[in-house]
Design an enzyme around this catalytic site. Structure first.
Site, PDB file in Angstrom:
ATOM      1  N   ASP A  52       4.863  -9.375  -4.515  1.00 57.89           N
ATOM      2  CA  ASP A  52       4.422  -9.031  -3.124  1.00 57.89           C
ATOM      3  C   ASP A  52       3.944 -11.008  -2.374  1.00 57.89           C
ATOM      4  O   ASP A  52       4.449 -11.523  -1.436  1.00 57.89           O
ATOM      5  CB  ASP A  52       5.080  -8.738  -1.502  1.00 57.89           C
ATOM      6  CG  ASP A  52       3.358  -7.347  -1.498  1.00 57.89           C
ATOM      7  OD1 ASP A  52       2.792  -8.140  -2.361  1.00 57.89           O
ATOM      8  OD2 ASP A  52       3.341  -6.703  -0.417  1.00 57.89           O
ATOM      9  N   SER A  53       3.217 -10.954  -3.075  1.00 62.56           N
ATOM     10  CA  SER A  53       2.327 -12.219  -3.471  1.00 62.56           C
ATOM     11  C   SER A  53       3.196 -13.233  -2.742  1.00 62.56           C
ATOM     12  O   SER A  53       3.062 -14.756  -3.137  1.00 62.56           O
ATOM     13  CB  SER A  53       1.677 -12.527  -4.380  1.00 62.56           C
ATOM     14  OG  SER A  53       2.182 -12.188  -5.462  1.00 62.56           O
ATOM     15  N   ASP A  91       6.245  -5.058  -6.645  1.00 57.42           N
ATOM     16  CA  ASP A  91       6.007  -4.503  -5.565  1.00 57.42           C
ATOM     17  C   ASP A  91       6.427  -3.980  -4.560  1.00 57.42           C
ATOM     18  O   ASP A  91       7.594  -4.435  -4.169  1.00 57.42           O
ATOM     19  CB  ASP A  91       5.097  -5.645  -5.511  1.00 57.42           C
ATOM     20  CG  ASP A  91       3.290  -5.640  -4.752  1.00 57.42           C
ATOM     21  OD1 ASP A  91       3.377  -4.586  -4.398  1.00 57.42           O
ATOM     22  OD2 ASP A  91       3.202  -6.557  -4.525  1.00 57.42           O
ATOM     23  N   LYS A 120       4.976  -0.881  -7.906  1.00 57.99           N
ATOM     24  CA  LYS A 120       3.329  -0.314  -7.023  1.00 57.99           C
ATOM     25  C   LYS A 120       3.237  -0.671  -5.646  1.00 57.99           C
ATOM     26  O   LYS A 120       4.003  -1.152  -4.884  1.00 57.99           O
ATOM     27  CB  LYS A 120       2.639  -2.117  -7.566  1.00 57.99           C
ATOM     28  CG  LYS A 120       1.062  -2.103  -6.923  1.00 57.99           C
ATOM     29  CD  LYS A 120       0.939  -3.289  -7.764  1.00 57.99           C
ATOM     30  CE  LYS A 120       0.327  -4.733  -6.358  1.00 57.99           C
ATOM     31  NZ  LYS A 120       0.543  -4.346  -5.078  1.00 57.99           N
ATOM     32  N   GLU A 122       0.277   0.167  -2.172  1.00 57.10           N
ATOM     33  CA  GLU A 122      -0.603  -0.441  -1.677  1.00 57.10           C
ATOM     34  C   GLU A 122      -1.335   0.476  -0.722  1.00 57.10           C
ATOM     35  O   GLU A 122      -0.946   1.568   0.362  1.00 57.10           O
ATOM     36  CB  GLU A 122      -1.341  -1.296  -0.448  1.00 57.10           C
ATOM     37  CG  GLU A 122      -0.966  -2.817  -1.602  1.00 57.10           C
ATOM     38  CD  GLU A 122      -1.098  -3.795   0.058  1.00 57.10           C
ATOM     39  OE1 GLU A 122      -1.136  -3.925   0.208  1.00 57.10           O
ATOM     40  OE2 GLU A 122      -0.630  -5.331  -1.186  1.00 57.10           O
ATOM     41  N   GLU A 189      -8.500  -4.623  -6.662  1.00 60.79           N
ATOM     42  CA  GLU A 189      -8.671  -6.155  -6.118  1.00 60.79           C
ATOM     43  C   GLU A 189      -9.648  -6.499  -4.796  1.00 60.79           C
ATOM     44  O   GLU A 189      -9.945  -5.721  -4.130  1.00 60.79           O
ATOM     45  CB  GLU A 189      -6.743  -6.502  -5.260  1.00 60.79           C
ATOM     46  CG  GLU A 189      -7.243  -7.775  -4.685  1.00 60.79           C
ATOM     47  CD  GLU A 189      -5.661  -8.447  -4.547  1.00 60.79           C
ATOM     48  OE1 GLU A 189      -4.578  -7.421  -3.477  1.00 60.79           O
ATOM     49  OE2 GLU A 189      -5.835  -9.496  -4.002  1.00 60.79           O
TER      50      GLU A 189
HETATM   51  O1  KIV Z   1       1.466  -9.151  -4.982  1.00 62.82           O
HETATM   52  C1  KIV Z   1       1.151  -9.260  -6.044  1.00 62.82           C
HETATM   53  O2  KIV Z   1       0.969 -10.547  -6.961  1.00 62.82           O
HETATM   54  C2  KIV Z   1      -0.460  -8.599  -6.343  1.00 62.82           C
HETATM   55  C3  KIV Z   1      -1.139  -9.105  -7.081  1.00 62.82           C
HETATM   56  C4  KIV Z   1      -2.532 -10.101  -7.120  1.00 62.82           C
HETATM   57  C5  KIV Z   1      -1.545  -7.437  -7.619  1.00 62.82           C
HETATM   58  O3  KIV Z   1      -0.342  -7.909  -5.643  1.00 62.82           O
END
Ligand code: KIV
Length: 274
Positions: A52-53, A91, A120, A122, A189
């Site tokens: 989600d980055s 994510d 993934k 959090e 992280e």
């Molecule tokens: O969203 C992302 O890119 C991440 C990584 C930096 C672990 O969660």
């Protein structure tokens, strides 16, 4: 030895990834958000994360909170169309796993139907029921502890977590609870290197570090950071191997010069008296 996998290298599966970690092979993970970045990353990495980055890296947001399932699906589909050999993980964006189990399962299951092999999400103790429900529905889950960007406001900024003894113990305990709940791997992280080392040596699942020192089972980096494409603040721990932004801008300037010269030749041919 070439750093690139041959095209007949086997697809990376979760059991294979876990075996590599047990064998002491360091896992290499980067993000990818579209077909071109997926093709760049795939020959060199073991896992591709559609993170989600994408929100702050590509879409101009200040953080990851505005990212929706629609946006994530769009980016995941672009990456999945390249049929990567690396394990493809998507994510779960903010609010996609917070509202109800049904909503969470539909969102995560939708990722798998679009080509992701795992999701993934959090968070620690609060996420255990969610993780168990996902794993029960055959959806592999990678956890994410420490500096969890979706908690930016709760943390009071993007700050290293687990510096104090109590916080460190909480992260260590959470890591074990996530493993027990069925996570196949864990992103750590923004935590001190010693804490990441302790988590890594006491877990049996791989840890993937980012800003967490050198002792995790592997490292994850944002591809645009590695390629020097991100402007402004770049995390201290990121080693940039090329100044991609400058390089590409120079290439564009060169191309622009050539295009202008070609244009002026055309003009002279078309209107010789002009
Ligand atoms: O969203 C992302 O890119 C991440 C990584 C930096 C672990 O969660």
């Amino acid at each position: 030895m070439s750093h690139f996998s041959s095209s007949d290298a086997p697809a990376v599966t979760i059991p294979l990834l876990q075996q590599w970690a047990r064998d002491g092979r360091r896992l290499v993970v980067t993000t990818a958000y579209d077909a071109i970045t997926a093709r760049l990353a795939d020959p060199v990495v073991d896992m591709i994360l559609v993170g989600d980055s994408v929100g702050n890296v590509c879409l101009g947001f200040d953080n990851t909170l505005p990212i929706s399932m629609t946006m994530m699906n769009h980016h995941l589909e672009a990456v999945a169309r390249t049929r990567p050999r690396a394990l493809l993980v998507a994510d779960m964006p903010y609010l996609s796993y917070h509202l109800s189990l049904e909503d969470t399962l539909r969102n995560a299951g939708g990722f798998l139907q679009r080509g992701a092999k795992a999701v993934k999400l959090e968070g620690g103790g609060k996420r255990l029921a969610t993780i168990r429900a996902l794993v029960d529905c055959e959806i592999p889950v990678m956890g994410h502890l420490g500096l969890t960007p979706q908690s930016v406001h709760a943390m009071g900024g993007f700050k290293v977590q687990g510096r104090g003894a109590e916080d460190a113990l909480q992260i260590l305990e959470d890591a074990h609870r996530l493993q027990e709940a069925g996570c196949f791997a864990l992103v750590l992280e923004g935590v001190p290197a010693e804490l990441a080392a302790r988590v890594t040596e006491t877990l049996s699942i791989p840890t993937i570090g980012i800003g967490a020192g050198p002792h995790c089972s592997g490292q994850v980096l944002v591809l645009h950071d590695v390629l020097g494409l991100t402007q402004g603040h770049r995390p201290k721990f990121v080693r940039t191997y090329v100044d991609g932004f400058d390089l590409l801008q120079q290439a564009l300037a060169l191309g622009r010069g050539c295009a202008l010269r070609r244009l002026s030749v055309c003009c002279r041919i078309l209107c010789p008296a002009g």
